[in-house]
Motif scaffolding. Structure first.
Motif, short mmCIF file in Angstrom:
data_model
loop_
_atom_site.label_atom_id
_atom_site.label_comp_id
_atom_site.label_asym_id
_atom_site.label_seq_id
_atom_site.Cartn_x
_atom_site.Cartn_y
_atom_site.Cartn_z
N ILE A 129 0.73 -1.20 -0.04
CA ILE A 129 0.16 0.07 0.02
C ILE A 129 0.94 1.32 -0.15
N ASP A 130 2.04 1.14 0.55
CA ASP A 130 2.90 2.38 0.61
C ASP A 130 3.39 2.93 -0.85
N ALA A 131 3.50 1.73 -1.61
CA ALA A 131 3.79 1.87 -3.12
C ALA A 131 2.63 2.64 -3.87
N LYS A 132 1.39 2.54 -3.35
CA LYS A 132 0.19 3.05 -4.07
C LYS A 132 0.12 4.31 -3.38
N GLY A 133 0.96 4.97 -2.34
CA GLY A 133 0.73 6.19 -1.75
C GLY A 133 -0.08 6.09 -0.53
N THR A 137 -11.54 -5.57 5.99
CA THR A 137 -11.32 -4.31 5.39
C THR A 137 -10.79 -3.17 6.36
N LEU A 138 -9.87 -2.51 5.95
CA LEU A 138 -9.15 -1.61 7.09
C LEU A 138 -9.22 -0.09 6.29
N ASP A 139 -9.29 0.80 7.07
CA ASP A 139 -9.08 2.19 6.55
C ASP A 139 -7.60 2.42 6.42
N VAL A 140 -7.31 3.27 5.16
CA VAL A 140 -6.08 3.62 5.06
C VAL A 140 -6.01 5.00 4.86
N GLN A 141 -4.59 5.77 5.00
CA GLN A 141 -4.38 7.16 4.69
C GLN A 141 -3.47 7.35 3.82
N PRO A 142 -3.15 8.58 3.38
CA PRO A 142 -1.91 8.87 2.77
C PRO A 142 -0.69 8.54 3.44
N ARG A 143 0.29 8.06 2.73
CA ARG A 143 1.33 7.44 3.32
C ARG A 143 2.39 8.69 4.00
#
Length: 451
Positions: free
Chosen positions: A120-124, A201-207
C-alpha cells in the motif's frame, strides 16, 4: 484442501524442536511450525489442521468440524487459538485489494502487516499504526485488540471497516461499520469466537515518513509530573525498563516527518541522554534486527515497528504478559509494579510502556478509556512467571487492569467480566453467531462463559 493428522506432522518434524530454538520465524508453509506457538511455550493439541487455499475451502472445513479454532501467525502466548480437535490455518488466504477511492484495503486473513505495508505504501497509502512486530497477521491482531503506541492512536482493530467471516453453519457473511452498528462494535475484537475470519477491510490514509530517536536512562520520577507530556512527545512513544535502579532504560520516540519542517534531535530529553548508536530494546543486545533510528527518515512501516520484517525480532524463547490501566492513573500503576521489582527483574527480559487511545470496541482493552499498557517480556521460566502474575495482578487491581487477551494472565473470569461494560452483550453476540459453540475452546469457555 490440505488435511493433516498430528501423527503425520510428527513424522515430518523430528528436527522441529531444535530448529524452533534457532528461529521463531521459520517459513509459514512448514507444517511442523503449526504444532507450537511462536515462542515455543505452548504445543497445540489439535489432531487435525486444515490449510484451505480458498474461502470455499474454509466453508467446507467449518461445515465438517464439530469444533474448530482459527490459527493466525501463532503469536499468542496462551491457549486462545488452541483446540483439542481441529484448527484452521489461514496462511494461504493472502489477497490484497486496495480501493483508492474509498481509502480502504481488503486483505485475506493470512496477510501479515509486514507484507501489506510495502504494497500500500507503493500506492501512496498507510495504515494508522503498527505493532512492535510486523510479522503478525492483520486478522489475528485485530481479534485480540493488539496495538502499537501513541496517545491519539487507537489499537490496530480501530482501523477495521468490515469483516468477512464464515459462521458455524458454513455461511459467509460480512459485518461492517456502515451497516451493522452495535454488532460491528462487538464483532471486531472477536477472540475467535464468532466464526472464521476470511477477509478484513481496513481504513487507510495517505502514506508518510517517520524518524525515530532513542534516549537512555530516564528517571521514573520524571513520570510523576511529566508522563502525559513524555508519551505525547511523538506520534508513537515507547518506554523500556527492567525495573532496576528506578530507571527507564530507553525512551523510543517516533515522529511523523512534516514536509518542509526540520526537527532537531535534542541531546537530552528530561535528563535522559540521546543514544549515539542504534539500540535494541534490551541493553547489550545487537540492534541489527531493529528498525533504523538516529533520526534518519524512512517509510512509516520501517519506523513504527521496533523490528525489521526480514530479521528474527527477539532474544529467543520468551513469555509475554500485558496489562492495560487508565492513563490518568498510569504513574500510580507504574509505581505499584515497581514495588515488586526485586521479584520481577530476575525473570524479566524487558518491560515496555505504551499509550493507546480509547475506543468503542466492546472487548478492546482500551474500551472507553485512554490507556497505558504495561508489557512484560519474560524469560522462558514458566513456573516462576506464572507464580508472579497473581502478585502483579493484585498490585494492579485498584486500576481495573485489563489483561491482553493473547498473553498470559490469571485474572478470574468474573473479575474480567466486571471490567468490561459490554461483557454480557459480547456473550450474547457469540451465542447469536455460534449458537452451537463450534468456535469455543477451553479459553473461551473459561474466560468468557465461566463468568
Amino acid at each position: 484442501m490440505n488435511k493433516m493428522s498430528k501423527r503425520n506432522f510428527l513424522k515430518t518434524s523430528s528436527a522441529f524442536v531444535t530448529a524452533a530454538a534457532v528461529s521463531h520465524f521459520s517459513r509459514a508453509d512448514e507444517p511442523a511450525a503449526h504444532q507450537t506457538n511462536w515462542a515455543g511455550n505452548l504445543r497445540y493439541h489439535a489432531d487435525h489442521l486444515y490449510a484451505p487455499h480458498t474461502v470455499d475451502e474454509v466453508k467446507d472445513a467449518v461445515k465438517k468440524c464439530a469444533t474448530v479454532r482459527a490459527l493466525g501467525s501463532r503469536h499468542s502466548f496462551n491457549t486462545i487459538a488452541d483446540s483439542l480437535i481441529n484448527q484452521i490455518s489461514l496462511q494461504h488466504l493472502d489477497s490484497i485489494e486496495l480501493n483508492e477511492q474509498a481509502h480502504t484495503v481488503t486483505v485475506g486473513a493470512g496477510v501479515r502487516y509486514g507484507t501489506l505495508a510495502p504494497v500500500i505504501d507503493a500506492k501512496g497509502f498507510a495504515v494508522h499504526n503498527l505493532a512492535s512486530l510486523p510479522h503478525i497477521t492483520v486478522a489475528g491482531a485485530i481479534a485480540t485488540a493488539t496495538h502499537g503506541s501513541g496517545v491519539r492512536n487507537g489499537n490496530l482493530a480501530t482501523a477495521v471497516r468490515a469483516l468477512e467471516l464464515v459462521t458455524s453453519d458454513g455461511e459467509l457473511i460480512t459485518i461492517s461499520r456502515d451497516h451493522d452498528g452495535a454488532n460491528f462494535l462487538g464483532a471486531v475484537v472477536h477472540l475467535g469466537a464468532l466464526g472464521v475470519i476470511t477477509k478484513v477491510t481496513l481504513d487507510v490514509q495517505p502514506r508518510f515518513d517517520m524518524t525515530q530517536a532513542v534516549y537512555r536512562n530516564l528517571s521514573i520520577d520524571q513520570l510523576g509530573h511529566n508522563l502525559e507530556t513524555i508519551m505525547s512527545s511523538g506520534y508513537s512513544v515507547s518506554l523500556f525498563t527492567n525495573w532496576q535502579k528506578y530507571n527507564i532504560n530507553q525512551v523510543w520516540i517516533k515522529r511523523r516527518v512534516i514536509p518542509g519542517e526540520h526537527h532537531e534531535i535534542a541531546p537530552e530529553f528530561y535528563a535522559a541522554k540521546r543514544a549515539t548508536e542504534n539500540m535494541h530494546p534490551i541493553d547489550g543486545h545487537s540492534a541489527i534486527n531493529c528498525t533504523e533510528q538516529m533520526g534518519v527518515p524512512g517509510p512509516w512501516y520501517e519506523r513504527m515497528p521496533h523490528f525489521k520484517m526480514n530479521f528474527t525480532p527477539s532474544s529467543g524463547a520468551e513469555l509475554q504478559t500485558e496489562y492495560f490501566v487508565p492513563r490518568s492513573r498510569a504513574y500510580e500503576a507504574i509505581r505499584a509494579v515497581e514495588s515488586l521489582h526485586e521479584k520481577i527483574s530476575p525473570h524479566l527480559f524487558i518491560t515496555e510502556l505504551r499509550s493507546i487511545a480509547a475506543d468503542e470496541l466492546w472487548m478492546s482493552m482500551a474500551y472507553k478509556r485512554d490507556s497505558l499498557a504495561i508489557h512484560f517480556t519474560w524469560k522462558p521460566e514458566t513456573p516462576q512467571v506464572m507464580a508472579l502474575l497473581p502478585q502483579i495482578e493484585e498490585k494492579l487491581a485498584p486500576f481495573d487492569a485489563r489483561p491482553h487477551w493473547g498473553k498470559l494472565f490469571t485474572v478470574p473470569s468474573k473479575t474480567l467480566a466486571s471490567r468490561y461494560e459490554k461483557f454480557a452483550d459480547y456473550k450474547s453476540l457469540v451465542n447469536h453467531y455460534d449458537s452451537k459453540g463450534k468456535f469455543r475452546n477451553e479459553f473461551i469457555n473459561h474466560n468468557i462463559f465461566g463468568a
